[in-house]
Design a protein around this motif. Structure first.
Motif, mmCIF file in Angstrom:
data_model
loop_
_atom_site.group_PDB
_atom_site.id
_atom_site.type_symbol
_atom_site.label_atom_id
_atom_site.label_comp_id
_atom_site.label_asym_id
_atom_site.label_seq_id
_atom_site.Cartn_x
_atom_site.Cartn_y
_atom_site.Cartn_z
ATOM 1 N N ASN A 65 -18.421 -1.697 17.145
ATOM 2 C CA ASN A 65 -17.021 -2.104 17.217
ATOM 3 C C ASN A 65 -16.607 -2.602 15.838
ATOM 4 O O ASN A 65 -17.044 -3.656 15.391
ATOM 5 N N CYS A 66 -15.774 -1.821 15.145
ATOM 6 C CA CYS A 66 -15.394 -2.120 13.763
ATOM 7 C C CYS A 66 -14.073 -2.871 13.656
ATOM 8 O O CYS A 66 -13.547 -3.019 12.543
ATOM 9 N N SER A 67 -13.533 -3.330 14.773
ATOM 10 C CA SER A 67 -12.239 -4.008 14.751
ATOM 11 C C SER A 67 -12.277 -5.218 13.817
ATOM 12 O O SER A 67 -13.231 -6.001 13.826
ATOM 13 N N GLY A 88 -20.486 -6.267 9.242
ATOM 14 C CA GLY A 88 -20.110 -7.193 10.296
ATOM 15 C C GLY A 88 -19.633 -6.539 11.574
ATOM 16 O O GLY A 88 -19.122 -7.226 12.468
ATOM 17 N N GLY A 89 -19.772 -5.211 11.706
ATOM 18 C CA GLY A 89 -19.416 -4.549 12.960
ATOM 19 C C GLY A 89 -20.295 -5.038 14.099
ATOM 20 O O GLY A 89 -21.468 -5.346 13.912
ATOM 21 N N LEU A 90 -19.734 -5.119 15.308
ATOM 22 C CA LEU A 90 -20.443 -5.642 16.467
ATOM 23 C C LEU A 90 -21.127 -4.501 17.205
ATOM 24 O O LEU A 90 -20.499 -3.491 17.537
ATOM 25 N N CYS A 91 -22.414 -4.678 17.502
ATOM 26 C CA CYS A 91 -23.224 -3.633 18.125
ATOM 27 C C CYS A 91 -23.333 -3.864 19.624
ATOM 28 O O CYS A 91 -23.601 -4.979 20.080
ATOM 29 N N SER A 92 -23.098 -2.822 20.394
ATOM 30 C CA SER A 92 -23.380 -2.813 21.832
ATOM 31 C C SER A 92 -24.142 -1.534 22.129
ATOM 32 O O SER A 92 -24.163 -0.609 21.318
ATOM 33 N N GLN A 93 -24.768 -1.447 23.297
ATOM 34 C CA GLN A 93 -25.648 -0.319 23.543
ATOM 35 C C GLN A 93 -25.742 0.018 25.018
ATOM 36 O O GLN A 93 -25.413 -0.777 25.879
ATOM 37 N N SER A 94 -26.175 1.252 25.239
ATOM 38 C CA SER A 94 -26.586 1.702 26.564
ATOM 39 C C SER A 94 -28.061 2.080 26.441
ATOM 40 O O SER A 94 -28.712 1.805 25.435
ATOM 41 N N TRP A 95 -28.589 2.753 27.463
ATOM 42 C CA TRP A 95 -30.011 3.105 27.432
ATOM 43 C C TRP A 95 -30.321 4.123 26.338
ATOM 44 O O TRP A 95 -31.392 4.101 25.751
ATOM 45 N N THR A 96 -29.381 4.996 26.029
ATOM 46 C CA THR A 96 -29.662 6.110 25.117
ATOM 47 C C THR A 96 -28.947 6.005 23.783
ATOM 48 O O THR A 96 -29.250 6.784 22.876
ATOM 49 N N MET A 97 -27.988 5.097 23.592
ATOM 50 C CA MET A 97 -27.239 5.070 22.343
ATOM 51 C C MET A 97 -26.672 3.684 22.099
ATOM 52 O O MET A 97 -26.688 2.825 22.978
ATOM 53 N N PHE A 98 -26.181 3.490 20.868
ATOM 54 C CA PHE A 98 -25.509 2.239 20.533
ATOM 55 C C PHE A 98 -24.098 2.562 20.047
ATOM 56 O O PHE A 98 -23.786 3.687 19.658
ATOM 57 N N HIS A 99 -23.246 1.553 20.052
ATOM 58 C CA HIS A 99 -21.848 1.710 19.630
ATOM 59 C C HIS A 99 -21.481 0.541 18.740
ATOM 60 O O HIS A 99 -21.887 -0.601 18.980
ATOM 61 N N GLY A 129 -15.667 4.240 11.116
ATOM 62 C CA GLY A 129 -16.776 5.169 11.260
ATOM 63 C C GLY A 129 -17.729 4.728 12.347
ATOM 64 O O GLY A 129 -17.618 3.630 12.914
ATOM 65 N N ALA A 130 -18.691 5.586 12.651
ATOM 66 C CA ALA A 130 -19.631 5.308 13.735
ATOM 67 C C ALA A 130 -20.453 4.059 13.490
ATOM 68 O O ALA A 130 -20.871 3.387 14.433
#
Length: 1178
Positions: A504-506, A491-502, A512-513
């Motif tokens: 949010n595990c809150s 259920g972590g929330l995914c956000s991204q830029s042009w080269t990578m994603f992040h 972890g990544a």
């Protein structure tokens, strides 16, 4: 039901129903070798003999292949296959007889010769390996075949001693499909159910579609009762909606890229499997939707392809420079374009002011469009196309975003651009006066560029006939959605830029990544070993597995750590007759989910739940031959029907008193079945895990006048963690355990504890054809986690300042996911290594998993490994070690359940053992005149007895257990070994009975009074080793007068170790020693073999009234079960005998009924002279 394709469409341009090749057709024919030269195009050619038409595999015409005029990454070679074709492989070759060949390249495909799409392996890797010389052929079989008419190959790298040179071939087969075009206004395709067709429970439909717009209805299904299902595009995603509208699923992303996307849905009864490209979701739908058939249509069966040329800005040096338009008669400026990106910031457009000087910048900042200091727009980094138009007229500067006026800036002069416009960035030249970029570079796509209301021809830009550019990908949009499907777990929330994603595990409970690792422990046992005290804790029984954390109460006040799971009614609840109600049904809702509950029970060593029924003229079970009045459901799901009561055995249809033979009416098997006017009860513990927890209760005899009852179902209580001490001992470098292949393609975590005296060794290894994963102790101070997923070996190391081969437990946790690899050792800082953004990310293994060694049987680990978990699943090391030579189950010298680990140092204060690892037995030699007495007082205060039965049935009658364990060696028979007595002269004695062929016997005398509350007062208890004959029952006095000669070891009574106290703490402990007591190693025969000592497990206690003493034993043991229910007591005796310590084979368990007491006053001299001493663990 009806299907309507495009009934309300304004975005969908084309839909196709694909026709697969016939069964058995091989799709590997040559596609390029027979094409005419006119089907080849290129960015440039070195000469006419280097033209693209000569770029055919193994041909020598012309100069032996294609070479461009200049060798750089802006060159390309294109092939027109004439029609849409299924392409399965691509092969390359250098130019014949030259030093010109490619070493890597990109593969692009298209239906129209525009709007190119890059082929990617594993959805990430974009480049293909090329050649190492001019003549050899390198073929690459595509993991997923491509359906396209045009192929384009873009060189990335080539022989540094030569130039770009290429010959190629593509393999595949013809591809046919029925195509239709929908105008988005009135055209549609209708599917209707044929009246004569039989409805089925399974329907499958698949199609492909492409569109330039990001919203609209793709498909609609009508069911009965006005229900409808719709597949709609919204912001480039495909939504499944039901009448309401209510969203059932969301799949895909960037589906408005004018490329074909695969859509399939399979209906199985009330479930629908919906697939978009490679992503599938299973959703539940109403049963009103049935079989479908094509009946009529009104569409154009062709596909008009609009031409839209996009340009991609992939990197930090990308820019596009265009000439500015000449000033219009009104002195205005008009510039327009569309863009899409994931980045929050970047320069979109800049130009200098021709007359007054200065610069104009149009840029993104925090996902908002800014011009100078003017803000406009929001959330523009969502990956969607956004239109921008900049207009300057009569001193008024206006910026429009997405066709709406976004803001106005006023200036005292008309804006007149300089001679050049720069999009996305600036040239790399320093001190450029024409272009300065104080902002982030733009990474994204642009299209539909216009200057002074005239469209910009980007193909002319590509051919260097207009403007200038650097590091652009023209005629394609290379945007990738790294969050579809999301790599964020739990259920972590995914956000991204042009080269990578992040991620949010809150608030997810994971870290972890990729939100893979649980932040919680897996059991109350683990929390206790971390030094926590009682309280509410989240436990995650499967670690990184799919089961979510659950909140439980961990009771750590006792020696045993209890996990307590509450339900909605744990209080004593009264039941009275109710008119018209013949049965009372009660359902219990637990505080955790079903999968959490089942996993917690399965992981625990012991679980129990109290079930009590207090009654007055309310029968319970009747007889085993008749139908029960009451029953309950227990176990997984809704539970299974159970007709026994607490304290009895499954299937017996009895209560505890029936099993013991002490019911108030001998004709019945439950106290309540006597149907008396006085209050009585049937209560006890349910301990069969397959019937836990209690789900519901049905009470059937509560409707008669005068009937009155009360029930209580206690909380579920469990203790122990089967996984926490699961260990194996590797005593040779060549020994190992093997398990099935570790399948963890995208994410893997490995955690375990180890202790060793060796300086190096491999903990774990699993190999593939090229990939591998390995964790090892590389030196006495360093642990290394290494793996290869196709990008080359990667290592993560953690260095310790203290030696790791100190024979103490150390914890290792390694994790690898698509973003990074990490390694944690004890409490040291975690070490990480980032994964390549566009590298391989599937870990493909195929060999067995080796634990404690390698396939080559070299560099093996010597020592102990325990609690080994892979992706939250515990490997049963002990079971595998039992059948594996060179590996032993358990671990010599760990704390086990006898001691507690505090920072991996063993605390033996609550153990009968001593030593660094609580494995050294405390033993003493006894003479016939030796005894040890330990006197203590209970902590409970006296409670007044109550005769008010209705109120007493609600009192907290929590049951307790007493645990006794010891081991001994002797040649004497008979002899009394252990004696426990209370102030009221109840006693329990353990002795060797000569008459019973040296059988161990439990002798007890217990008061049968039920006035239990009185006995919660200051009751004096005394433990005698062996007992004083003056204080004994006369029946035992004769045996006790003989004394005891031999060895006693590791004696334990509940939390008390009386022998250890007498030997090590005689001054501070309430012990009395009579006669000579000499500490010796007479009981260390088992500890002489630490492996054997390691595998002596301590059994848990049993519940009883406080004044009952219970003897519990170890693996070689005497066990007495004493259960008090009503006014009766039943005792059962189990024993195991172990021969001399030289014989390590554990004998079977024999069950004995209680025998009449008898003994011989003389010791058996033949035993002394003819037999080896017998050793017992009790």
């Amino acid at each position: 039901g009806n299907f309507v394709l495009g009934a309300v469409i304004r975005s969908l341009n084309s839909v196709t129903r694909k026709l697969q090749p016939r069964n058995g057709q091989v799709c590997d024919g040559a596609l390029v070798s027979n094409l005419p030269p006119s089907t080849f195009r290129s960015s440039s050619q070195l000469s006419s003999s280097h033209a693209p038409g000569f770029a055919k595999l193994n041909r020598r015409e012309g100069a032996g292949g294609w070479s461009p005029l200049t060798s750089d990454r802006y060159q390309w070679l294109e092939v027109d296959l004439g029609e849409r074709t299924k392409i399965t492989a691509v092969a390359t070759q250098g130019r014949y007889g030259s030093s010109d060949w490619l070493t890597s390249y990109l593969l692009m495909f298209s239906d129209t010769g525009h709007n190119w799409k890059q082929y990617r392996q594993e959805d990430s890797i974009g480049s293909f390996p090329g050649n190492s010389n001019a003549d050899s052929v390198v073929q690459y079989k595509l993991q997923q075949p491509v359906i396209a008419r045009f192929l384009r190959l873009i060189p990335l790298d080539w022989n540094p001693s030569g130039r770009i040179g290429l010959r190629l071939e593509a393999s595949g087969c013809p591809y046919t499909s029925d195509v239709m075009s929908l105008d988005g206004v009135s055209s549609s395709l209708v599917f209707r159910l044929s009246p004569g067709l039989r409805q089925t429970s399974r329907d499958v439909m698949s199609l492909q579609f492409k569109t330039l717009r990001n919203s609209g209805t793709l498909l609609h299904v009508e069911g009965e009762g006005g229900l409808g299902l719709s597949l709609e595009l919204e912001r480039g995603k495909l939504l499944l909606l039901i009448t309401g509208p209510r969203r059932l699923a969301s799949l895909g992303s960037l589906l408005d890229d004018q490329h074909w996307h695969h859509l399939a849905f399979e209906r199985r009864s009330s479930h629908l499997n919906l697939t978009v490209d490679k992503h599938t979701e299973r959703v539940q739908i109403p049963a009103e939707f049935s079989h479908w058939d094509i009946k009529q249509g009104n569409v154009t069966f062709s596909c008009a392809e609009p031409v839209s040329v996009a340009v991609t800005f992939p990197g930090p040096q990308s820019f596009l420079q265009l000439p500015a338009a000449t000033a219009s008669s009104s002195g205005g400026v008009s510039i327009g374009f569309q863009f899409r990106t994931w980045n929050k910031a970047g320069l979109l457009l800049t130009f200098d002011l021709a007359q007054e000087g200065g610069m104009v910048w149009l840029y993104l900042s925090e996902a908002r469009l800014r011009m100078q200091i003017h803000k406009t727009g929001s959330a523009l980094n969502d990956g969607q196309w956004h239109s921008v138009e900049l207009i300057s007229r009569r001193g008024r500067l206006t910026v429009f975003v997405d066709k709406e006026e976004g803001g106005v800036a006023h200036a005292g002069y008309s804006v007149i651009t300089g001679s050049k416009l720069f999009f996305g960035g600036c040239p790399a030249e320093e001190n450029s006066q024409e272009c300065k970029n104080p902002f982030n570079i733009f990474q994204g796509c642009m299209r539909l560029l216009s200057v002074d209301n005239q469209p910009v021809d980007l193909i002319m830009v590509q051919q260097r006939l207009l403007g200038n550019y650097s590091q652009l990908q023209i005629d394609m949009c290379g945007i990738i959605d790294r969050c579809s499907p999301s790599r964020c777990e739990h259920g972590g929330l995914c956000s991204q830029s042009w080269t990578m994603f992040h991620c949010n595990c809150s608030d997810s409970g994971y870290s972890g990544a990729t939100c893979h690792s649980s932040v919680y422990e897996q059991s109350c046992e683990a929390y206790k070993h971390n030094g926590n005290t009682s309280g509410h804790f989240h436990i995650d029984v499967d670690g990184s597995g799919p089961i979510k954390p659950q909140l439980v109460y961990c009771n750590m006040t006792e020696e045993t750590t209890w996990m307590v799971i509450q339900h909605n009614n744990t209080e004593m609840t009264r039941v009275r007759p109710s008119a018209g109600v013949s049965q009372r049904s009660v359902h219990f809702d637990y505080s955790t989910r079903e999968e959490q509950l089942s996993a917690a029970i399965g992981q625990s060593e012991h679980c129990e739940q109290e079930l009590a029924y207090h009654c007055r003229k309310s029968r319970l079970l009747n007889t085993p031959e008749g139908s029960p009045f009451s029953w309950w459901f227990g176990g997984p799901g809704p539970g299974t029907l159970q007709t026994y009561w607490g304290g009895a055995q499954p299937g017996s249809q009895q209560c505890a008193c029936g099993l013991q033979g002490v019911c108030v009416d001998p004709q019945h098997y439950c106290n309540c079945d006597a149907d008396r006017i006085e209050w009585t009860e049937d209560s006890g513990l349910l301990t069969q895990t397959e019937t836990l927890p209690v789900r519901s209760l049905v009470l059937g005899d509560v409707q008669r006048p005068g009937s009155e009852a009360a029930y209580r179902v206690g909380p579920l209580r469990c203790h122990g963690d089967k996984n926490f001490w699961n260990a194996a001992f590797f005593d040779k470098e060549t020994s190992y355990l093997h398990f099935p292949t570790f399948h963890a393609e995208l994410s893997a975590d490995v955690s375990f504890l180890f202790k060793t005296t060796a300086a190096s060794g491999v903990f774990l290894e699993n190999l593939g054809i090229k990939d591998f994963i390995r964790i090892e102790l590389s030196s006495s101070t360093q642990v290394v986690f290494s793996f290869d997923v196709g990008n080359g070996p990667l290592e993560v190391r953690v260095e310790s300042s203290e030696p790791l081969n100190d024979n103490r437990w150390h914890r290792v946790r390694a994790e690898r996911n698509v973003k990074e690899a990490s390694l944690r050792l004890d409490g040291l800082p975690v070490a990480t290594q980032e994964a390549p953004a566009d590298g391989h990310f599937h870990l493909q293994l195929n060999s067995q998993l080796f634990i404690g060694g390698t396939a080559s049987r070299q560099k093996g680990f010597r020592g102990c490994i325990r609690s080994l978990q892979l992706n939250g699943v515990t490997l049963d090391l002990e079971e595998r070690a039992k059948i594996t030579p060179g590996v032993r189950p358990g671990c010599p010298g760990h704390c086990s359940s006898y001691g507690s680990a505090n920072g991996f140092h063993c605390d033996c204060s609550l153990s009968a053992y001593t030593g660094v690892f609580c494995n050294t037995e405390v033993s003493a030699s006894f003479k016939s005149e030796t005894s040890v007495s330990y006197t203590f007082k209970e902590l409970y205060e006296l409670r007044g007895n109550s005769s008010a039965l209705p109120s007493s049935i609600y009192s907290d009658t929590t049951l307790r257990g007493e645990n006794v364990s010891l081991s001994f060696r002797t040649n004497q028979s008979p002899a009394v070994l252990f004696y426990v007595s209370s102030y009221y002269r109840e006693y329990l004695a353990l002795l060797i009975n000569k008459h019973g062929k040296d059988m161990l016997e439990v002798r007890y005398k217990l008061d049968s009074s039920r006035e239990a509350e009185v006995l919660r007062s200051r009751v004096r208890k005394k433990v005698l080793l062996p007992p004083d004959s003056d204080d004994l029952d006369p029946d035992l006095a004769g045996v006790a007068s003989l004394g005891f000669t031999g060895c006693l070891s590791v004696v334990r009574f509940n939390f008390i170790s009386p022998l250890k106290s007498a030997l090590l703490h005689p001054i501070t402990s309430p012990v009395t020693v009579t006669g000579p007591l000499v500490q010796s190693n007479c009981g260390s025969s088992a500890s002489a073999n630490p492996y054997a000592a390691e595998n002596t497990h301590h059994l848990s206690g049993f519940d009883m009234w406080e004044f009952i003493f219970l003897v519990l034993t170890g693996v070689i043991a005497v066990v007495i079960f004493v259960i008090v229910s009503g006014l009766a007591i039943i005792a059962r005796l189990f024993y195991r005998r172990k021969e001399t310590y030289r014989n390590q084979e554990v004998k079977g368990v024999k069950q004995e009924d209680s025998q009449d007491f008898s003994f011989n006053n003389q010791t058996d001299s033949q035993n002394v002279s003819c037999e080896n001493p017998k050793e017992y663990f009790i």
